[in-house]
Design a protein around this motif. Structure first.
Motif, mmCIF file in Angstrom:
data_model
loop_
_atom_site.group_PDB
_atom_site.id
_atom_site.type_symbol
_atom_site.label_atom_id
_atom_site.label_comp_id
_atom_site.label_asym_id
_atom_site.label_seq_id
_atom_site.Cartn_x
_atom_site.Cartn_y
_atom_site.Cartn_z
ATOM 1 N N ALA A 129 -4.864 -3.684 15.776
ATOM 2 C CA ALA A 129 -3.559 -3.264 15.273
ATOM 3 C C ALA A 129 -3.412 -1.760 15.422
ATOM 4 O O ALA A 129 -4.401 -1.037 15.500
ATOM 5 N N PRO A 130 -2.172 -1.240 15.478
ATOM 6 C CA PRO A 130 -1.977 0.217 15.550
ATOM 7 C C PRO A 130 -2.547 0.909 14.318
ATOM 8 O O PRO A 130 -2.733 0.310 13.261
ATOM 9 N N PHE A 131 -2.805 2.198 14.478
ATOM 10 C CA PHE A 131 -3.324 2.993 13.375
ATOM 11 C C PHE A 131 -2.401 2.933 12.160
ATOM 12 O O PHE A 131 -1.175 2.860 12.297
ATOM 13 N N SER A 132 -3.010 2.981 10.963
ATOM 14 C CA SER A 132 -2.241 3.210 9.741
ATOM 15 C C SER A 132 -2.021 4.716 9.603
ATOM 16 O O SER A 132 -2.976 5.478 9.428
ATOM 17 N N LYS A 133 -0.778 5.141 9.714
ATOM 18 C CA LYS A 133 -0.492 6.574 9.711
ATOM 19 C C LYS A 133 -0.804 7.224 8.368
ATOM 20 O O LYS A 133 -1.144 8.393 8.296
ATOM 21 N N GLU A 134 -0.681 6.429 7.287
ATOM 22 C CA GLU A 134 -0.852 7.000 5.950
ATOM 23 C C GLU A 134 -2.281 6.921 5.431
ATOM 24 O O GLU A 134 -2.546 7.275 4.291
ATOM 25 N N ARG A 135 -3.226 6.424 6.246
ATOM 26 C CA ARG A 135 -4.538 6.077 5.705
ATOM 27 C C ARG A 135 -5.276 7.281 5.125
ATOM 28 O O ARG A 135 -5.940 7.171 4.100
ATOM 29 N N HIS A 136 -5.183 8.455 5.778
ATOM 30 C CA HIS A 136 -5.903 9.628 5.282
ATOM 31 C C HIS A 136 -5.375 10.065 3.923
ATOM 32 O O HIS A 136 -6.139 10.316 2.988
ATOM 33 N N GLY A 137 -4.054 10.123 3.803
ATOM 34 C CA GLY A 137 -3.462 10.522 2.538
ATOM 35 C C GLY A 137 -3.690 9.494 1.445
ATOM 36 O O GLY A 137 -3.936 9.844 0.283
ATOM 37 N N LEU A 138 -3.657 8.225 1.800
ATOM 38 C CA LEU A 138 -3.879 7.173 0.808
ATOM 39 C C LEU A 138 -5.307 7.209 0.279
ATOM 40 O O LEU A 138 -5.540 7.015 -0.920
ATOM 41 N N LEU A 139 -6.265 7.436 1.156
ATOM 42 C CA LEU A 139 -7.652 7.494 0.720
ATOM 43 C C LEU A 139 -7.899 8.670 -0.225
ATOM 44 O O LEU A 139 -8.634 8.543 -1.206
ATOM 45 N N SER A 140 -7.259 9.791 0.058
ATOM 46 C CA SER A 140 -7.480 10.971 -0.786
ATOM 47 C C SER A 140 -6.776 10.860 -2.137
ATOM 48 O O SER A 140 -7.148 11.559 -3.080
ATOM 49 N N SER A 141 -5.796 9.969 -2.256
ATOM 50 C CA SER A 141 -5.029 9.866 -3.502
ATOM 51 C C SER A 141 -5.239 8.534 -4.218
ATOM 52 O O SER A 141 -4.441 8.168 -5.072
ATOM 53 N N PHE A 142 -6.313 7.801 -3.893
ATOM 54 C CA PHE A 142 -6.443 6.439 -4.423
ATOM 55 C C PHE A 142 -6.640 6.419 -5.937
ATOM 56 O O PHE A 142 -6.213 5.476 -6.612
ATOM 57 N N LYS A 143 -7.268 7.453 -6.517
ATOM 58 C CA LYS A 143 -7.576 7.426 -7.950
ATOM 59 C C LYS A 143 -6.320 7.377 -8.803
ATOM 60 O O LYS A 143 -6.303 6.721 -9.845
ATOM 61 N N GLY A 144 -5.282 8.083 -8.389
ATOM 62 C CA GLY A 144 -4.057 8.067 -9.168
ATOM 63 C C GLY A 144 -3.172 6.883 -8.881
ATOM 64 O O GLY A 144 -2.087 6.763 -9.460
ATOM 65 N N ARG A 145 -3.626 5.988 -7.993
ATOM 66 C CA ARG A 145 -2.766 4.889 -7.576
ATOM 67 C C ARG A 145 -3.350 3.501 -7.803
ATOM 68 O O ARG A 145 -2.623 2.551 -8.091
ATOM 69 N N TYR A 146 -4.697 3.354 -7.691
ATOM 70 C CA TYR A 146 -5.238 1.997 -7.536
ATOM 71 C C TYR A 146 -5.077 1.120 -8.767
ATOM 72 O O TYR A 146 -5.067 -0.106 -8.664
ATOM 73 N N LYS A 147 -4.912 1.716 -9.943
ATOM 74 C CA LYS A 147 -4.715 0.881 -11.131
ATOM 75 C C LYS A 147 -3.307 0.300 -11.204
ATOM 76 O O LYS A 147 -3.040 -0.588 -12.017
ATOM 77 N N ASN A 148 -2.417 0.816 -10.359
ATOM 78 C CA ASN A 148 -1.057 0.282 -10.294
ATOM 79 C C ASN A 148 -0.720 -0.302 -8.929
ATOM 80 O O ASN A 148 0.426 -0.673 -8.688
ATOM 81 N N ASP A 149 -1.691 -0.359 -8.050
ATOM 82 C CA ASP A 149 -1.479 -0.864 -6.692
ATOM 83 C C ASP A 149 -2.518 -1.947 -6.417
ATOM 84 O O ASP A 149 -3.691 -1.652 -6.196
ATOM 85 N N GLY A 150 -2.075 -3.195 -6.451
ATOM 86 C CA GLY A 150 -3.017 -4.293 -6.233
ATOM 87 C C GLY A 150 -2.455 -5.593 -6.776
ATOM 88 O O GLY A 150 -1.309 -5.968 -6.490
ATOM 89 N N LEU A 151 -3.251 -6.278 -7.582
ATOM 90 C CA LEU A 151 -2.831 -7.573 -8.115
ATOM 91 C C LEU A 151 -1.662 -7.444 -9.081
ATOM 92 O O LEU A 151 -0.849 -8.363 -9.203
ATOM 93 N N ASN A 152 -1.587 -6.318 -9.808
ATOM 94 C CA ASN A 152 -0.576 -6.230 -10.855
ATOM 95 C C ASN A 152 0.812 -5.859 -10.338
ATOM 96 O O ASN A 152 1.776 -5.846 -11.118
#
Length: 539
Positions: free
Chosen positions: A402-425
């Protein structure tokens, strides 16, 4: 006069009571004697109903066999010793009857247990009296096998696994699809969004015994000879890999059978042409598999990875677990220590503990690194097999990344403020379409981007032409890298990193791929500067 009258009434009542007592005693003796002669225990109520002539009046008392004379004979009472002996006889009769009943129950109980299991009243819910399946020292495992990864049709894989039972299995699959469709249509007609029944209970009538395993349509298997230690759901995120699926199933199904696991295969198919979102499909697979039965753990398996050793146990022990210690594409090594892609497993509780998987990675790369970060942030320790036990071969033909995920670098660096609200819930998706196949259950789902309710990093703009040039240069650098040498500065790396994509028509990455990473970063920086310069010129 009154005194005489009272005295007459008193004696009359006294004689009447004594007569009734003797009548009852006689009836009891007759009852005991009759049952001792017949060897059966008749209830007192039925006995007295058959002796109604004894209760018609005092004149009947005079006709009893033990009355010889007049009213004075009513006062003749049998000795107490004789009465106690008859009571003992009655106790013996009762004890003998109880022994016969107990012996009858013991004789019938084993056959009843066997019948309840063998007459097919629910093999996927009936446990019976069997030992627990072993987890260590399992006999019959195959190690260090060579796999044939050439193209083969799905019909060949079905024939290899089912043998002569293939036609019976295909008919059961058709019936199971009709049953499931009928029940789902009924639920929709009643505006029921969450059904209160599990799919395995709906189609359990279609179970078939195949080679010491119970089989349910849709690729669900349970051992017959032992109680499975684990229920495992194999989740395969999927789109346009029809050449790979029959190959991996041809090897995985027999391997899991030899490991004596209860297991199911779910193909979670992305039914649109948007960028591929592997992690979101993993969330869908986790939630939808629980509609089938209550699994202990979930293994997320890339469709192009084939295990080479049965001792790579796919049970739920040691979770979270990365099942890969090396693949042939990296000369049976890992690209970096924190790699958690290809084949990984977590228990149901662990998946909920890390809020499942990120829904924001559209395109190639980054999602498995964030999953690793989520586990570390939650205090989970990852296990991994060592040496050849964890080796895999990768199917290289018909392989387009698949093509590159353009946001992957920024998403990895900001996962702590996001992962509790991004997922199953926060996951939202349309109701999937289910289809039972002989070797797997297909769950086709149309997933869309979810409107974020958390801070999102700004995407980096990269031209398509620049991306292609960068991929080509990275592939060329990999080919030029000398084998057998390793950059000391990169040795023992433990942090997350972004994997390089597979280049069609080019050789796979070497295990020394980390050596070229600084050079690749320099190229990426130059491309970025070039792009920004072009923007300034246009301005």
């Amino acid at each position: 006069m009154c005194y005489r009258l009272r005295r007459a009434i008193f004696y009359t009542l006294l004689y009447l009571c004594i007569g009734l007592s003797i009548l009852s005693t006689y009836a009891l003796w007759d009852f005991v004697e009759l049952n001792s002669q017949q060897g059966t225990l008749e209830s007192p109520s039925s006995y007295f109903r058959s002796r109604r002539s004894l209760t018609k009046g005092l004149r009947d008392v005079m006709q009893l066999p033990n009355v010889s004379g007049g009213l004075q004979d009513l006062f003749v009472i049998q000795p107490a010793q004789s009465f106690r002996e008859q009571m003992r006889e009655q106790d013996k009769i009762i004890e003998e009857f109880q022994r016969r009943e107990d012996a009858k129950k013991e004789k019938e109980a084993p056959s009843a247990r066997n019948t309840s299991y063998n007459i097919h009243l629910g093999p996927f819910t009936c446990t019976g009296e069997r030992p627990v399946c072993p987890e260590l020292d399992i006999p019959g495992l195959v190690g260090k096998r060579k796999v044939d990864l050439r193209d083969s049709p799905m019909s060949e894989s079905k024939k290899k696994i089912f043998g002569a039972a293939l036609e019976e299995v295909s008919n059961a699959v058709k019936r199971a699809n009709q049953i499931l469709s009928s029940k789902l249509d009924s639920a929709r007609a009643s505006n029921i969004t969450n059904v209160d029944w599990l799919f395995d209970s709906a189609i359990e009538s279609q179970a078939i015994g195949i080679n010491n395993y119970w089989y349910l349509p849709g690729g669900h298997w349970k051992p017959m000879n032992c109680l499975p230690r684990w229920k495992v759901a194999i989740i395969i995120p999927f789109r346009d890999r029809n050449f790979h699926l029959p190959i991996v199933l041809k090897y995985l199904v027999p391997m899991l059978q030899r490991q004596l696991l209860e297991f199911s295969f779910f193909i979670i198919e992305q039914a649109n042409q948007d960028l591929f979102n592997r992690a979101m499909l993993m969330n869908v697979g986790f939630l939808e598999a629980l509609n089938f039965t209550n699994y202990d753990c979930f293994i997320f398996h890339d469709v192009d990875h084939v295990p080479l050793d049965d001792h790579n146990y796919y049970g739920c022990s040691g979770m979270p677990r990365h099942f890969l210690s090396g693949a042939d594409r990296w000369k049976y090594k890992l690209p970096y220590d924190a790699f958690f892609g290809a084949v990984s497993g977590l228990t149901k509780g662990q998946i909920r503990q890390i809020n499942g998987f990120p829904n924001v990675y559209w395109g190639w790369g980054g999602e498995d690194d964030e999953i690793w970060n989520r586990m570390k942030d939650s205090g989970l320790v990852v296990s991994r097999p060592k040496g050849p036990v964890g080796h895999f071969d990768v199917i290289k033909h018909h392989h387009k990344s698949a093509p590159f995920s353009k946001e992957r670098h920024g998403l990895l660096s900001s996962f702590k403020g996001r992962y509790k609200n991004d997922g199953l819930n926060d996951i939202v998706y349309r109701t999937p379409n289910y289809t039972f196949n002989e070797l797997y259950t297909n769950v086709s789902v149309d997933i869309k981007r979810i409107k974020p309710h958390y801070p999102m990093p700004a995407p980096k703009s990269v031209k398509k032409s620049s991306q292609k040039e960068l991929m080509q240069k990275m592939a060329d650098l990999t080919l030029k890298a000398k084998p057998g040498k390793e950059d000391p500065a990169k040795k023992g790396r433990s942090g997350p990193a972004v994997r390089k994509p597979d280049s069609p028509g080019k050789s796979e990455e070497s295990p020394q791929g980390n050596k070229t990473q600084p050079e690749a970063k320099q190229l990426e920086t130059k491309e970025k500067e070039k792009t920004e310069g072009e923007k300034e010129d246009k301005t």
